[in-house]
Design an enzyme around this catalytic site. Sequence first.
Site, PDB file in Angstrom:
ATOM      1  N   ASP A  87       0.861  -1.191   0.000  1.00  0.00           N
ATOM      2  CA  ASP A  87       0.000   0.000   0.000  1.00  0.00           C
ATOM      3  C   ASP A  87       0.893   1.236   0.000  1.00  0.00           C
ATOM      4  O   ASP A  87       1.901   1.270   0.707  1.00  0.00           O
ATOM      5  CB  ASP A  87      -0.904  -0.011   1.252  1.00  0.00           C
ATOM      6  N   SER A 140      -4.545   6.832   0.263  1.00  0.00           N
ATOM      7  CA  SER A 140      -5.840   7.059   0.938  1.00  0.00           C
ATOM      8  C   SER A 140      -5.976   6.137   2.142  1.00  0.00           C
ATOM      9  O   SER A 140      -6.770   6.394   3.040  1.00  0.00           O
ATOM     10  CB  SER A 140      -7.018   6.851  -0.021  1.00  0.00           C
ATOM     11  N   TYR A 147     -12.732   6.001 -14.372  1.00  0.00           N
ATOM     12  CA  TYR A 147     -12.637   4.958 -13.344  1.00  0.00           C
ATOM     13  C   TYR A 147     -13.284   3.656 -13.851  1.00  0.00           C
ATOM     14  O   TYR A 147     -12.692   2.574 -13.759  1.00  0.00           O
ATOM     15  CB  TYR A 147     -13.326   5.470 -12.074  1.00  0.00           C
ATOM     16  N   ILE A 170     -26.672  16.918  -1.219  1.00  0.00           N
ATOM     17  CA  ILE A 170     -27.019  15.920  -2.234  1.00  0.00           C
ATOM     18  C   ILE A 170     -26.680  16.515  -3.601  1.00  0.00           C
ATOM     19  O   ILE A 170     -27.108  17.625  -3.912  1.00  0.00           O
ATOM     20  CB  ILE A 170     -28.520  15.544  -2.149  1.00  0.00           C
TER      21      ILE A 170
HETATM   22  P1  NAD Z   1      -9.677   2.832  -0.203  1.00  0.00           P
HETATM   23  O1  NAD Z   1      -9.270   4.120  -0.828  1.00  0.00           O
HETATM   24  O2  NAD Z   1     -10.069   2.833   1.220  1.00  0.00           O
HETATM   25  O3  NAD Z   1      -8.541   1.731  -0.407  1.00  0.00           O
HETATM   26  C1  NAD Z   1      -7.666   1.718  -1.515  1.00  0.00           C
HETATM   27  C2  NAD Z   1      -6.267   1.461  -0.985  1.00  0.00           C
HETATM   28  O4  NAD Z   1      -5.351   1.412  -2.090  1.00  0.00           O
HETATM   29  C3  NAD Z   1      -5.771   2.562  -0.037  1.00  0.00           C
HETATM   30  O5  NAD Z   1      -5.215   1.972   1.128  1.00  0.00           O
HETATM   31  C4  NAD Z   1      -4.694   3.296  -0.848  1.00  0.00           C
HETATM   32  O6  NAD Z   1      -3.707   3.882  -0.026  1.00  0.00           O
HETATM   33  C5  NAD Z   1      -4.187   2.176  -1.740  1.00  0.00           C
HETATM   34  N1  NAD Z   1      -3.569   2.654  -2.984  1.00  0.00           N
HETATM   35  C6  NAD Z   1      -4.063   3.588  -3.843  1.00  0.00           C
HETATM   36  N2  NAD Z   1      -3.196   3.755  -4.870  1.00  0.00           N
HETATM   37  C7  NAD Z   1      -2.164   2.906  -4.657  1.00  0.00           C
HETATM   38  C8  NAD Z   1      -0.966   2.623  -5.367  1.00  0.00           C
HETATM   39  N3  NAD Z   1      -0.644   3.252  -6.511  1.00  0.00           N
HETATM   40  N4  NAD Z   1      -0.129   1.707  -4.852  1.00  0.00           N
HETATM   41  C9  NAD Z   1      -0.407   1.064  -3.688  1.00  0.00           C
HETATM   42  N5  NAD Z   1      -1.528   1.292  -2.977  1.00  0.00           N
HETATM   43  C10 NAD Z   1      -2.388   2.202  -3.458  1.00  0.00           C
HETATM   44  O7  NAD Z   1     -10.856   2.245  -1.129  1.00  0.00           O
HETATM   45  P2  NAD Z   1     -11.817   0.993  -0.902  1.00  0.00           P
HETATM   46  O8  NAD Z   1     -13.188   1.526  -0.867  1.00  0.00           O
HETATM   47  O9  NAD Z   1     -11.317   0.126   0.186  1.00  0.00           O
HETATM   48  O10 NAD Z   1     -11.630   0.253  -2.310  1.00  0.00           O
HETATM   49  C11 NAD Z   1     -10.901  -0.956  -2.456  1.00  0.00           C
HETATM   50  C12 NAD Z   1     -11.081  -1.455  -3.878  1.00  0.00           C
HETATM   51  O11 NAD Z   1     -12.446  -1.743  -4.142  1.00  0.00           O
HETATM   52  C13 NAD Z   1     -10.635  -0.476  -4.959  1.00  0.00           C
HETATM   53  O12 NAD Z   1     -10.063  -1.213  -6.030  1.00  0.00           O
HETATM   54  C14 NAD Z   1     -11.939   0.155  -5.407  1.00  0.00           C
HETATM   55  O13 NAD Z   1     -11.852   0.657  -6.728  1.00  0.00           O
HETATM   56  C15 NAD Z   1     -12.862  -1.036  -5.309  1.00  0.00           C
HETATM   57  N6  NAD Z   1     -14.260  -0.691  -5.177  1.00  0.00           N
HETATM   58  C16 NAD Z   1     -14.692   0.005  -4.069  1.00  0.00           C
HETATM   59  C17 NAD Z   1     -16.051   0.287  -3.954  1.00  0.00           C
HETATM   60  C18 NAD Z   1     -16.609   1.052  -2.782  1.00  0.00           C
HETATM   61  O14 NAD Z   1     -17.814   1.336  -2.796  1.00  0.00           O
HETATM   62  N7  NAD Z   1     -15.824   1.383  -1.771  1.00  0.00           N
HETATM   63  C19 NAD Z   1     -16.945  -0.137  -4.940  1.00  0.00           C
HETATM   64  C20 NAD Z   1     -16.446  -0.797  -6.064  1.00  0.00           C
HETATM   65  C21 NAD Z   1     -15.109  -1.106  -6.160  1.00  0.00           C
HETATM   66  C1  UD1 Z   2     -18.900   4.215  -5.610  1.00  0.00           C
HETATM   67  C2  UD1 Z   2     -17.452   3.984  -5.171  1.00  0.00           C
HETATM   68  C3  UD1 Z   2     -16.650   3.446  -6.326  1.00  0.00           C
HETATM   69  C4  UD1 Z   2     -17.354   2.221  -6.855  1.00  0.00           C
HETATM   70  C5  UD1 Z   2     -18.789   2.516  -7.247  1.00  0.00           C
HETATM   71  C6  UD1 Z   2     -19.534   1.238  -7.629  1.00  0.00           C
HETATM   72  C7  UD1 Z   2     -16.581   5.417  -3.376  1.00  0.00           C
HETATM   73  C8  UD1 Z   2     -15.961   6.718  -3.040  1.00  0.00           C
HETATM   74  N1  UD1 Z   2     -16.861   5.233  -4.696  1.00  0.00           N
HETATM   75  O1  UD1 Z   2     -18.975   5.253  -6.619  1.00  0.00           O
HETATM   76  O2  UD1 Z   2     -15.349   3.081  -5.869  1.00  0.00           O
HETATM   77  O3  UD1 Z   2     -16.655   1.633  -7.889  1.00  0.00           O
HETATM   78  O4  UD1 Z   2     -19.460   3.049  -6.106  1.00  0.00           O
HETATM   79  O5  UD1 Z   2     -20.888   1.460  -7.791  1.00  0.00           O
HETATM   80  O6  UD1 Z   2     -16.812   4.583  -2.542  1.00  0.00           O
HETATM   81  N2  UD1 Z   2     -23.343  11.950  -3.225  1.00  0.00           N
HETATM   82  C9  UD1 Z   2     -24.055  12.999  -2.692  1.00  0.00           C
HETATM   83  N3  UD1 Z   2     -23.483  13.704  -1.669  1.00  0.00           N
HETATM   84  C10 UD1 Z   2     -22.240  13.420  -1.166  1.00  0.00           C
HETATM   85  C11 UD1 Z   2     -21.514  12.336  -1.739  1.00  0.00           C
HETATM   86  C12 UD1 Z   2     -22.097  11.623  -2.770  1.00  0.00           C
HETATM   87  O7  UD1 Z   2     -25.168  13.296  -3.125  1.00  0.00           O
HETATM   88  O8  UD1 Z   2     -21.795  14.111  -0.223  1.00  0.00           O
HETATM   89  C13 UD1 Z   2     -23.977  11.140  -4.294  1.00  0.00           C
HETATM   90  C14 UD1 Z   2     -23.152  11.055  -5.562  1.00  0.00           C
HETATM   91  O9  UD1 Z   2     -23.386  12.162  -6.402  1.00  0.00           O
HETATM   92  C15 UD1 Z   2     -23.654   9.721  -6.133  1.00  0.00           C
HETATM   93  C16 UD1 Z   2     -23.977   8.886  -4.884  1.00  0.00           C
HETATM   94  O10 UD1 Z   2     -24.100   9.809  -3.817  1.00  0.00           O
HETATM   95  O11 UD1 Z   2     -24.849   9.921  -6.858  1.00  0.00           O
HETATM   96  C17 UD1 Z   2     -22.868   7.889  -4.565  1.00  0.00           C
HETATM   97  O12 UD1 Z   2     -21.622   8.585  -4.610  1.00  0.00           O
HETATM   98  P1  UD1 Z   2     -20.261   7.914  -4.093  1.00  0.00           P
HETATM   99  O13 UD1 Z   2     -20.436   7.400  -2.712  1.00  0.00           O
HETATM  100  O14 UD1 Z   2     -19.164   8.879  -4.364  1.00  0.00           O
HETATM  101  O15 UD1 Z   2     -20.163   6.615  -4.981  1.00  0.00           O
HETATM  102  P2  UD1 Z   2     -20.196   6.293  -6.554  1.00  0.00           P
HETATM  103  O16 UD1 Z   2     -19.814   7.472  -7.373  1.00  0.00           O
HETATM  104  O17 UD1 Z   2     -21.493   5.611  -6.835  1.00  0.00           O
END
Ligand code: NAD
Ligand code: UD1
Length: 309
Positions: A32, A36, A141, A201
């Site tokens: 890592d 973030s 993305y 929102i």
């Molecule tokens: P997060 O930001 O909490 O975790 C991502 C981690 O990757 C962090 O610890 C960050 O420091 C590390 N990282 C980023 N760039 C890096 C690099 N170049 N080299 C090494 N480490 C690096 O996010 P998360 O929500 O835990 O997401 C984890 C995975 O799941 C990601 O691939 C994300 O795209 C995917 N994902 C998340 C969601 C969601 O809703 N949270 C939904 C769909 C997919």
């Molecule tokens: C999220 C994930 C992304 C993942 C995707 C899969 C995060 C940060 N992003 O994207 O990694 O691949 O789901 O579906 O976890 N919103 C508001 N107010 C706020 C923040 C967000 O209205 O303060 C709205 C956004 O405009 C969006 C919705 O909430 O319509 C969800 O936003 P967000 O949590 O950023 O997630 P996604 O863009 O759906």
Amino acid sequence: MKTFLVTGGCGFIGSHLCEALLAGGHSVRVLDDLSSGKRENLPPGAGLIEGNVGDPATVREALAGVAGCFHLAAIASVERGVREWLATHLTNLGGTVTLFDAIAMVGTPIPVVYASSAAVYGEPAALPLAEDAEKRPLSAYGADKYGSELHAAVATHVHRIPTVGLRFFNVYGPRQDPHSPYSGVVSIFAERLARRLPVTIYGDGGQTRDFVFVADVVRALTAAMKRLPPGAPVFNVCTGVGVSVRELAERIGVVCGVAPEIRHGPARDGEIRHSVGDPEHGRRALGLGMPVPIGEGLARLLAASRLTA
Ligand code: NAD
Ligand code: UD1
């Protein structure tokens, strides 16, 4: 007992996965860059290599002796991909290809379970989204996650590296960082409503998301590594239930005991209006139970974060 590499293990989902692997008696190594993620997220006993998943030498070092790799490192914000196209691409697709290339060079077919996203689908023609629905990503993305899936298929079919992709929908739960404008909506709303602050929102709030609790995501990740279904499959990880952003604010308000004060900002660019997945195929293939319902998940999140009324 096996040793697993978790890229992005200091992040939200990764740190929960590390906990589950350690609880299962395995040994965990994390790669890592702490961009973030946080060192404090790592459970005791997990080893950390601080470095970039896009750097071949670092990745080769991290892979030494591991039985499998969970690839979660990414810049997880759709919005950041809009603003920082090239920088996010170098990690989100570049990091994935670096990992597969390093495994191909090592010559041992280390299996990889990797995070894809619902963002690969773009705006859906019909809901819920099944895995074979058309992929028309609307964001950099989503394009990079789809690219990761295509390269995973190459890794499997050309280089015999077993791969399983998991298309997470909107994951929420404890330890999701609420403090960045790029944070997930549940973490932002929960933190602000618990402190009696207004929430913003983007757009009219009628956009829907399929919110999946982090424990269900960890179960899918570990089951995928255990079963490793052949043929580079990709599965949805979701609940099948759509919740609008407006309803989400109201539901979190109920758990916090507050009537949400809602402000509106402009809708985000590159956003999907509706996103609801069909979880059945993944559930059957990976042998998973029913997902945690949103009401229960929000209550667990707020209790764990000590944010309840
Ligand atoms: P997060 O930001 O909490 O975790 C991502 C981690 O990757 C962090 O610890 C960050 O420091 C590390 N990282 C980023 N760039 C890096 C690099 N170049 N080299 C090494 N480490 C690096 O996010 P998360 O929500 O835990 O997401 C984890 C995975 O799941 C990601 O691939 C994300 O795209 C995917 N994902 C998340 C969601 C969601 O809703 N949270 C939904 C769909 C997919
Ligand atoms: C999220 C994930 C992304 C993942 C995707 C899969 C995060 C940060 N992003 O994207 O990694 O691949 O789901 O579906 O976890 N919103 C508001 N107010 C706020 C923040 C967000 O209205 O303060 C709205 C956004 O405009 C969006 C919705 O909430 O319509 C969800 O936003 P967000 O949590 O950023 O997630 P996604 O863009 O759906």
